[in-house]
Design an enzyme around this catalytic site. Structure first.
Site, PDB file in Angstrom:
ATOM      1  N   CYS A   1       0.865  -1.169   0.000  1.00 35.64           N
ATOM      2  CA  CYS A   1       0.000   0.000   0.000  1.00 35.64           C
ATOM      3  C   CYS A   1       0.909   1.227   0.000  1.00 35.64           C
ATOM      4  CB  CYS A   1      -0.908  -0.009   1.226  1.00 35.64           C
ATOM      5  SG  CYS A   1      -2.264   1.143   1.093  1.00 35.64           S
TER       6      CYS A   1
ATOM      7  N   CYS B   1      -4.604   0.931  -4.239  1.00 34.90           N
ATOM      8  CA  CYS B   1      -4.138   2.312  -4.182  1.00 34.90           C
ATOM      9  C   CYS B   1      -3.273   2.676  -5.377  1.00 34.90           C
ATOM     10  CB  CYS B   1      -3.412   2.570  -2.864  1.00 34.90           C
ATOM     11  SG  CYS B   1      -2.296   1.268  -2.370  1.00 34.90           S
TER      12      CYS B   1
ATOM     13  N   CYS C   1       4.127  -1.694  -8.786  1.00 33.48           N
ATOM     14  CA  CYS C   1       4.802  -2.820  -8.148  1.00 33.48           C
ATOM     15  C   CYS C   1       5.552  -3.591  -9.229  1.00 33.48           C
ATOM     16  CB  CYS C   1       3.752  -3.705  -7.475  1.00 33.48           C
ATOM     17  SG  CYS C   1       4.412  -5.023  -6.486  1.00 33.48           S
TER      18      CYS C   1
END
Length: 134
Positions: A12, A86, A90
């Site tokens: 997150c 969110c 990544c």
């Protein structure tokens, strides 16, 4: 013969609420049968106090956790990577299981809203653990 312990990474942006609650549930429900990591692209200075409080209501103490930066090695070392709705960038590695859990951000929410988010996270964690067969 011992079986390999799966590693789950929760990601997150601030690593201060949703990802910490999810990691707390995995540690509480799975113990040492799952390795848990968490990180964020822009870690907060500290945990969301509302997240700490609602987890304490469940008997889970996350107060000593520290928001930390997401490291590429964490992704590489993980079997399952869970992003928390969110939009976090990544790194993608072949062979990893990726899931995006769209969850409200508990920051600035009233306690009842944070409890709903917590309960949603718990249900998702329980499903994740069943899928990992731990």
């Amino acid at each position: 013969m011992t079986s390999r312990i799966p590693t789950v990474l929760f990601v997150c942006v601030h690593n201060a609420g949703r990802s910490q609650m999810a990691a707390g549930y995995v540690r509480n429900l799975a113990g040492d049968r799952v390795r848990v990591l968490s990180g964020g692209s822009e870690p907060a200075a500290g945990l969301n106090p509302a997240a700490v409080a609602v987890m304490a209501e469940e008997g889970i103490d996350i107060a000593r956790e520290v928001p930390s930066i997401l490291e590429t090695e964490q992704v590489r070392d993980s079997d399952v990577v869970i992003t928390m709705g969110c939009g976090d960038a990544c790194p993608i590695f072949p062979g990893k299981r990726y899931e995006d859990w769209e969850l409200e951000d508990p920051a600035g929410r009233d306690p009842e809203s944070v409890r709903r988010i917590r309960d949603d996270i718990r249900g998702r964690v329980e499903g994740l653990l069943r899928s990992l067969e731990v």
